[in-house]
Design an enzyme around this catalytic site. Structure first.
Site, PDB file in Angstrom:
ATOM      1  N   LYS A  77       1.251  -1.290   0.088  1.00  0.00           N
ATOM      2  CA  LYS A  77      -0.312  -0.060   0.400  1.00  0.00           C
ATOM      3  C   LYS A  77       0.820   1.213   0.117  1.00  0.00           C
ATOM      4  O   LYS A  77       1.799   1.048   0.559  1.00  0.00           O
ATOM      5  CB  LYS A  77      -0.724   0.319   1.761  1.00  0.00           C
ATOM      6  CG  LYS A  77      -1.873   0.920   1.051  1.00  0.00           C
ATOM      7  CD  LYS A  77      -2.556   0.570   2.631  1.00  0.00           C
ATOM      8  CE  LYS A  77      -3.503   1.829   2.449  1.00  0.00           C
ATOM      9  NZ  LYS A  77      -4.754   1.353   4.039  1.00  0.00           N
ATOM     10  N   SER A 155      -9.660   1.408   2.865  1.00  0.00           N
ATOM     11  CA  SER A 155      -8.479   1.984   1.726  1.00  0.00           C
ATOM     12  C   SER A 155      -7.874   1.516   1.473  1.00  0.00           C
ATOM     13  O   SER A 155      -6.888   2.243   0.274  1.00  0.00           O
ATOM     14  CB  SER A 155      -7.777   3.017   2.729  1.00  0.00           C
ATOM     15  OG  SER A 155      -7.130   3.100   4.115  1.00  0.00           O
ATOM     16  N   SER A 179      -9.713  -0.953   7.414  1.00  0.00           N
ATOM     17  CA  SER A 179      -8.838  -1.064   6.247  1.00  0.00           C
ATOM     18  C   SER A 179      -7.998  -1.580   5.077  1.00  0.00           C
ATOM     19  O   SER A 179      -7.693  -2.195   4.303  1.00  0.00           O
ATOM     20  CB  SER A 179      -7.608   0.530   5.770  1.00  0.00           C
ATOM     21  OG  SER A 179      -8.797   2.212   5.752  1.00  0.00           O
TER      22      SER A 179
END
Length: 453
Positions: A77, A155, A179
């Site tokens: 990420k 996310s 997330s």
């Protein structure tokens, strides 16, 4: 070599010499670079991947393998520092920042285990949403969707999409309100949120330090166990597989089923029946502490908003605010209204509720409920209607943020499908620092949860 291979199956091929890490890296990079969804990755770190794959190949041929994960690919990420690359947190306002001079601690840990870092995956700007929508880089398509462009969840949107699409066997995300677990549930993969502090946070761009945690997204619980061990620098996993008859689950009757889609409840209850048939003890009861969290947020605001505003306050007062996703700006500005006394009240109540929740549980008991009350919705209506966007975001985060507030560890495992054939997630949680016990149980329960026995 086919896509969607687990870490475990790839490890057999690499360690036996049947697949060379250089060939594996090249095939994986080619798959990523040719994938028709360009929104999954923000950056591909080809030069680094080729260098690491060559080193892994030489080690393994010389009989000096670093272990189970040596030579296997991983994606990150866009919150994790990678030496020589810019950490942009999914935002254009950071793209001109200096490149990182060192890897984040967990990037270094997986590199030390021999893993090959392929690049940075897409995410919500500054990790501040559960939906995965990013107006700067595009919103990854949910690979499980066969009808319209559905969101992947956020996310850690690109991390989940990369694994679900078979581009990589492992991607690492962050989890402040869900997330990791939300996109895992929406895309049909496994997502493990560790207890906050289980891994070193050095070199990870924050959202809210009192809530931020990390975790892997992968195809199986066993892969999550392997990744977890390497992320805190163990040379091999120490988690044993529990026996189903040893395990007890409690299903909360508070909040988590409110307004849940009927198909989600059906999939979850089907998994519960299979677990009972396997010998797992199940009971149900109210959890007043769950309701208390939302009462606190209505009275004092949310911890995440207060801490995100403190982090981004100067940015919001600069020209950069006009270059940010306006939905992110709106949510961050909510923290401006939270006073010091409100923040202190939240922190004090949080400590009390953590202990009250632990007292509800019988010895060794785990908590089980649907990861989300709904399956992944279509993207287009969310982009067309900000009110719908914020309402859907709040509903999406509802079940998982409970675990962040109460400092749980948790793992989402696919348990079936709901509306439009989209995946449904089954969330197992445990009190903080009981990660090994949670993973032990998840190893034992994965097959009945998935309906594979």
């Amino acid at each position: 070599m086919t896509s969607k291979k687990t870490l475990a199956s790839l490890a057999v091929l690499v360690q036996s010499g049947d697949v060379d890490p250089v060939a594996l890296a090249e095939e994986t990079l080619a798959r990523v670079e040719s994938h028709n969804d360009r929104a999954v990755f923000i950056e591909i770190t080809r030069e680094r991947a080729e260098r690491e794959a060559k080193a892994a190949s030489e080690r393994i041929r010389a009989g000096r393998s670093l272990g189970l994960l040596d030579g296997l690919p991983v994606a990150w990420k866009d919150l994790f520092d990678m030496a020589g690359s810019v950490t942009t947190a999914g935002s254009v306002v950071l793209k001109d920042q200096p490149t990182a001079t060192a890897d984040a601690a967990v990037v270094a840990a997986l590199s030390g285990a021999g893993m090959i870092s392929l690049g940075r995956t897409s995410m919500n700007e500054f990790a501040f949403s559960g939906l995965g929508v990013n107006p700067h880089h595009g919103t990854p398509r949910n690979p499980a969707s066969t009808d319209v462009h559905r969101i992947p969840g956020g996310s850690s949107s690109g991390s989940a999409a990369a694994v679900a699409a078979g581009l990589v066997p492992l991607a690492i995300g962050t989890d402040t309100g869900g997330s990791v677990r939300i996109p895992a549930a929406m895309t049909g993969v496994v997502g493990y949120k560790a207890t906050r502090g289980r891994y070193a946070m050095r070199g990870v761009f924050p959202l809210a330090g009192s809530l931020d945690s990390l975790g892997p997204l992968c195809l199986t619980v066993q892969d999550a166990v392997w990744a977890d061990a390497a992320m805190h620098s163990l040379t091999a996993p120490v988690v044993r597989r529990a026996e189903p008859a040893e395990l007890s689950l409690v299903i909360p009757e508070t909040i988590v089923f409110d307004e849940a889609e009927a198909e989600v409840v059906t999939a979850f209850e089907g998994a519960i029946k299979r677990l009972e048939a396997a010998g797992v003890r199940i009971r149900r009861q109210p959890f007043p502490s769950f309701a208390a969290i939302f009462d606190l947020m209505r009275r004092h605001g949310a911890l995440v908003n207060a801490e995100a505003y403190a982090l981004h306050r100067e940015r919001l007062d600069s020209p950069d605010a006009a270059r940010m996703d306006p939905r992110v700006v709106t949510r961050v500005r909510l923290g401006e209204k939270i006073s010091a006394s409100d923040y202190i009240a939240l922190v004090e109540a949080r400590e009390r509720l953590i202990h009250e929740t632990a007292d509800i549980l019988n010895a060794g008991e785990l908590i089980a409920h649907p990861t989300l009350p709904h399956v992944a919705p279509p993207l287009a209506p969310l982009l067309a209607d900000d009110e719908l966007f914020f309402r859907t975001n709040a509903r999406t985060l509802r079940n998982t943020l409970i675990g962040n507030f109460l400092d749980f560890c948790g793992i989402s495992i696919p348990c079936g499908t709901g509306a439009a054939g989209m995946p449904v997630g089954f969330l197992l949680s445990a009190p903080h620092h009981q990660d090994d016990r949670l993973l032990s149980a998840a190893l034992a329960l994965e097959a009945p949860i998935r309906g594979e026995v």
